[in-house]
Design a protein around this motif. Sequence first.
Motif, PDB file in Angstrom:
ATOM      1  N   GLN A  15       0.834  -1.196   0.000  1.00  0.00           N
ATOM      2  CA  GLN A  15       0.000   0.000   0.000  1.00  0.00           C
ATOM      3  C   GLN A  15       0.873   1.251   0.000  1.00  0.00           C
ATOM      4  O   GLN A  15       2.040   1.207   0.381  1.00  0.00           O
ATOM      5  CB  GLN A  15      -0.894   0.004   1.239  1.00  0.00           C
ATOM      6  N   ARG A  16       0.287   2.372  -0.394  1.00  0.00           N
ATOM      7  CA  ARG A  16       1.036   3.628  -0.464  1.00  0.00           C
ATOM      8  C   ARG A  16       0.935   4.363   0.869  1.00  0.00           C
ATOM      9  O   ARG A  16       0.238   5.365   0.999  1.00  0.00           O
ATOM     10  CB  ARG A  16       0.516   4.488  -1.621  1.00  0.00           C
ATOM     11  N   PRO A  45      -2.974  -6.614  -1.733  1.00  0.00           N
ATOM     12  CA  PRO A  45      -2.641  -5.219  -2.035  1.00  0.00           C
ATOM     13  C   PRO A  45      -3.891  -4.412  -2.335  1.00  0.00           C
ATOM     14  O   PRO A  45      -4.956  -4.973  -2.616  1.00  0.00           O
ATOM     15  CB  PRO A  45      -1.776  -5.348  -3.288  1.00  0.00           C
ATOM     16  N   PRO A  46      -3.780  -3.073  -2.287  1.00  0.00           N
ATOM     17  CA  PRO A  46      -4.897  -2.228  -2.717  1.00  0.00           C
ATOM     18  C   PRO A  46      -5.048  -2.284  -4.236  1.00  0.00           C
ATOM     19  O   PRO A  46      -4.307  -2.994  -4.925  1.00  0.00           O
ATOM     20  CB  PRO A  46      -4.476  -0.838  -2.239  1.00  0.00           C
ATOM     21  N   VAL A  47      -5.999  -1.521  -4.756  1.00  0.00           N
ATOM     22  CA  VAL A  47      -6.273  -1.541  -6.197  1.00  0.00           C
ATOM     23  C   VAL A  47      -5.046  -1.124  -6.994  1.00  0.00           C
ATOM     24  O   VAL A  47      -4.721  -1.712  -8.028  1.00  0.00           O
ATOM     25  CB  VAL A  47      -7.469  -0.615  -6.520  1.00  0.00           C
ATOM     26  N   GLU A  48      -4.334  -0.103  -6.518  1.00  0.00           N
ATOM     27  CA  GLU A  48      -3.135   0.366  -7.204  1.00  0.00           C
ATOM     28  C   GLU A  48      -1.942   0.179  -6.268  1.00  0.00           C
ATOM     29  O   GLU A  48      -1.538   1.096  -5.558  1.00  0.00           O
ATOM     30  CB  GLU A  48      -3.284   1.832  -7.610  1.00  0.00           C
ATOM     31  N   PRO A  49      -1.365  -1.020  -6.246  1.00  0.00           N
ATOM     32  CA  PRO A  49      -0.315  -1.313  -5.269  1.00  0.00           C
ATOM     33  C   PRO A  49       1.016  -0.674  -5.630  1.00  0.00           C
ATOM     34  O   PRO A  49       1.267  -0.314  -6.783  1.00  0.00           O
ATOM     35  CB  PRO A  49      -0.205  -2.836  -5.330  1.00  0.00           C
ATOM     36  N   ILE A 255      -6.480   8.172  -2.672  1.00  0.00           N
ATOM     37  CA  ILE A 255      -5.101   7.733  -2.909  1.00  0.00           C
ATOM     38  C   ILE A 255      -4.651   8.247  -4.271  1.00  0.00           C
ATOM     39  O   ILE A 255      -5.337   8.061  -5.276  1.00  0.00           O
ATOM     40  CB  ILE A 255      -5.007   6.200  -2.841  1.00  0.00           C
ATOM     41  N   ARG A 256      -3.505   8.887  -4.299  1.00  0.00           N
ATOM     42  CA  ARG A 256      -3.005   9.509  -5.533  1.00  0.00           C
ATOM     43  C   ARG A 256      -1.578   9.054  -5.816  1.00  0.00           C
ATOM     44  O   ARG A 256      -0.811   8.762  -4.906  1.00  0.00           O
ATOM     45  CB  ARG A 256      -3.008  11.036  -5.381  1.00  0.00           C
TER      46      ARG A 256
END
Length: 368
Positions: A15-16, A45-49, A255-256
């Motif tokens: 994750q970010r 992981p999240p959608v955009e790992p 999240i960006r």
Amino acid sequence: MPLALRIAQLVSSRQRRGAEVFASDLSEALAALGHEVSFAGLAAPPVEPLAPEVTNVDLTSGPLASMSLEIVRSTARHIRETRPDVIQANGGAVMKYVALAQAWGRTRVPVVYCNIGLSSDWVRHRAQRAWTGWLLRRADVTAAVSAASRDDLLRQYGLDPAVVRVVRRGVDVGARVRADEGRRALTEAGVPSGSFVVLHVGSFSEEKNHAGLIRIVERVRAESDRDVRLVLVGGGPLYEAVERSAPAHVHILGIREDVPALMAGADVLLLPSRTEGIPGVVLEAAAQGIPTVAYDVGGVSEAVRDGETGAVIEAGDEAAASGAVLRLIREPMTLAEWGEAARAFVRDEYSLDASVHAFLDLYREITR
């Protein structure tokens, strides 16, 4: 040239978030030096790992549970299959699973535990302290994120001071995003042009104190003739609750991937957290020439020089925090001076290159 190492970087999830972003940056820098690095998340992981340019893997497809036999087994299998020379466990939850996985799989790979906060803020009961102390002693060396964190660990658990070291998190103070590009990113996200932008980047979780954050900015708006906007970046368990209750001057962006640009376009970072280790977001903002107003918790005073690179406020003093932001609105020269001083400070004291070599020194010490 020293022999290349096989390094297993383990994080709770790709994750970010602060610790994970640093582990990702560290992994890429180590790989660039010729080391073989795997970057593994224990949980889904999240959608955009995060996906650093190394071997990426997720050990399970479910959430990070407080205790999961599946995660223990998967971590043990990962250690057995990758055969690392050294493991870096980033955070307490990861250290727990690494210790249990090594016991389960009967392996004994040297471990660097990367501490990311103040243990005393989370571990309060005798049984918890005993369990955490046992886990910490499974690490060959602990890299404390700040002097405050190191002192806390030694006081709580009676660890050998020789194996608890302060290793500063590093940031890449390279190319700086131009302010006009940053403003464009904010405008495209719906933030009015010409407004004074207070930025917060972090998890929507209890310890980040979003309610206090919003109250501080409301105080500022009540005493300033500028159009002051609060921009919130991140995700987490309280995201929907904050989104439902936030007033119109609060812009919630989620999240960006363009956080450096958003920082470059902002005026000040505001961090009224209830607990911190060394907040990486402060260092990242400083790299873009943005000062910070933050509560004095954990290692914040090690990352912000009060009156030079930002303002360090007694925890809970919302009036003082709003006063510090108001000062920067009314004194644009101070705002600019603090921002430039912050960038110089992280360049000199928190460089990624210095951090990479400090971790390499630890790896080589425990793998001799």
